[in-house]
Design a protein around this motif. Structure first.
Motif, PDB file in Angstrom:
ATOM      1  N   ARG A 195       0.817  -1.221   0.000  1.00 40.97           N
ATOM      2  CA  ARG A 195       0.000   0.000   0.000  1.00 40.97           C
ATOM      3  C   ARG A 195       0.844   1.261   0.000  1.00 40.97           C
ATOM      4  NH1 ARG A 195      -5.693  -1.381   1.505  1.00 40.97           N
ATOM      5  NH2 ARG A 195      -5.849  -3.219   0.184  1.00 40.97           N
ATOM      6  N   ASN A 196       2.096   1.162   0.485  1.00 39.68           N
ATOM      7  CA  ASN A 196       2.967   2.327   0.523  1.00 39.68           C
ATOM      8  C   ASN A 196       3.908   2.422  -0.676  1.00 39.68           C
ATOM      9  OD1 ASN A 196       2.405   3.857   3.061  1.00 39.68           O
ATOM     10  ND2 ASN A 196       2.676   1.809   3.905  1.00 39.68           N
ATOM     11  N   ASP A 197       3.798   1.501  -1.598  1.00 36.13           N
ATOM     12  CA  ASP A 197       4.623   1.532  -2.803  1.00 36.13           C
ATOM     13  C   ASP A 197       3.855   2.279  -3.887  1.00 36.13           C
ATOM     14  OD1 ASP A 197       7.048  -0.225  -4.283  1.00 36.13           O
ATOM     15  OD2 ASP A 197       5.419   0.437  -5.579  1.00 36.13           O
ATOM     16  N   GLU A 198       4.373   3.404  -4.335  1.00 35.72           N
ATOM     17  CA  GLU A 198       3.662   4.231  -5.313  1.00 35.72           C
ATOM     18  C   GLU A 198       3.624   3.617  -6.704  1.00 35.72           C
ATOM     19  OE1 GLU A 198       4.938   8.283  -5.213  1.00 35.72           O
ATOM     20  OE2 GLU A 198       4.611   8.432  -3.054  1.00 35.72           O
ATOM     21  N   GLY A 232      -1.362   3.189 -15.697  1.00 32.53           N
ATOM     22  CA  GLY A 232      -0.638   4.098 -16.575  1.00 32.53           C
ATOM     23  C   GLY A 232       0.874   4.021 -16.462  1.00 32.53           C
ATOM     24  N   SER A 233       1.363   3.175 -15.576  1.00 32.02           N
ATOM     25  CA  SER A 233       2.809   3.056 -15.397  1.00 32.02           C
ATOM     26  C   SER A 233       3.443   2.310 -16.568  1.00 32.02           C
ATOM     27  CB  SER A 233       3.111   2.306 -14.096  1.00 32.02           C
ATOM     28  OG  SER A 233       4.489   2.026 -13.991  1.00 32.02           O
ATOM     29  N   ASP A 234       4.625   2.745 -16.964  1.00 27.67           N
ATOM     30  CA  ASP A 234       5.366   2.016 -17.983  1.00 27.67           C
ATOM     31  C   ASP A 234       6.640   1.403 -17.391  1.00 27.67           C
ATOM     32  OD1 ASP A 234       6.845   4.294 -17.609  1.00 27.67           O
ATOM     33  OD2 ASP A 234       6.888   4.890 -19.711  1.00 27.67           O
ATOM     34  N   GLU A 235       6.706   1.398 -16.064  1.00 32.10           N
ATOM     35  CA  GLU A 235       7.841   0.768 -15.396  1.00 32.10           C
ATOM     36  C   GLU A 235       7.837  -0.727 -15.709  1.00 32.10           C
ATOM     37  OE1 GLU A 235       9.820   0.384 -10.933  1.00 32.10           O
ATOM     38  OE2 GLU A 235       7.757   1.043 -11.113  1.00 32.10           O
ATOM     39  N   PRO A 236       8.959  -1.287 -16.102  1.00 27.92           N
ATOM     40  CA  PRO A 236       9.001  -2.716 -16.433  1.00 27.92           C
ATOM     41  C   PRO A 236       8.559  -3.589 -15.241  1.00 27.92           C
ATOM     42  CG  PRO A 236      10.994  -1.628 -17.192  1.00 27.92           C
ATOM     43  CD  PRO A 236      10.242  -0.624 -16.356  1.00 27.92           C
TER      44      PRO A 236
END
Length: 185
Positions: free
Chosen positions: A100-103, A131-135
């Protein structure tokens, strides 16, 4: 609980709260973690005497920042959901805190606990933030490290899904804790 949110204040003239060892039932000292027991002091018709609640936690007798001097109770989790990995007690609430605290995640998670080669292991599934594009592998690596730091034990695996893919049940509640250890016993 008061505005300080540092434990539940106990009305000590109505209920006796003790923390006992999970195995022996012996009373533990202040600050030591164990199973919470309750003894009602005012009920005469149906008193509870050392009722074992199944909650795991500890008590704190130091004065609260709000000014109250009553004993405070801190609940860590439930005995039936606690699992031990490499001699470390892990609670679903610990995993929830990290996720829950990880954005980079939506905050949704699922824990699967299982036995492998006579050892208890756990894996955590999370959803990548909308919407994140983080792998996916970077999200997994970060969450894995945060879990290791917070709980003291690394999960066997972190699985990352797209937003909304962990799903909800018919009651619109996510099933967050899956214990597969019982199937083997």
């Amino acid at each position: 609980m008061c505005e300080q949110k540092d434990g539940l204040h106990i009305i000590e003239d109505q209920i006796l709260v003790e923390v006992v060892d999970l195995e022996t039932g012996e009373v533990l000292g202040d600050g030591e973690q164990g199973e919470i027991t309750y003894t009602t002091l005012l009920k005469h018709a149906r008193p509870n005497i050392r009722f074992r609640s199944g909650d795991i936690g500890w008590i704190d007798r130091s004065p609260c920042k709000c000014g109250r001097t009553t004993t405070r109770l801190h609940i860590q989790g439930r005995k039936d959901e606690m699992f031990i990995v490499s001699a470390v007690n892990v609670f679903p609430s610990d995993v929830e805190y990290v996720v829950r605290n990880d954005e980079g995640t939506t905050g949704e998670y699922r824990i699967r606990v299982y036995d492998e080669n006579y050892t208890t292991k756990y894996e955590v599934s999370v959803e990548r933030a909308f919407g994140s594009d983080e792998p996916y592998d970077e999200v997994a690596k970060r969450v894995e490290g945060e879990l290791k730091t917070h709980t003291g034990v690394r999960p066997a695996k972190v699985i990352v899904y797209d937003t909304g893919k962990l799903g909800v049940s018919a009651e619109h509640k996510a099933k967050r804790f899956i214990d597969e250890r019982k199937k083997n016993n």
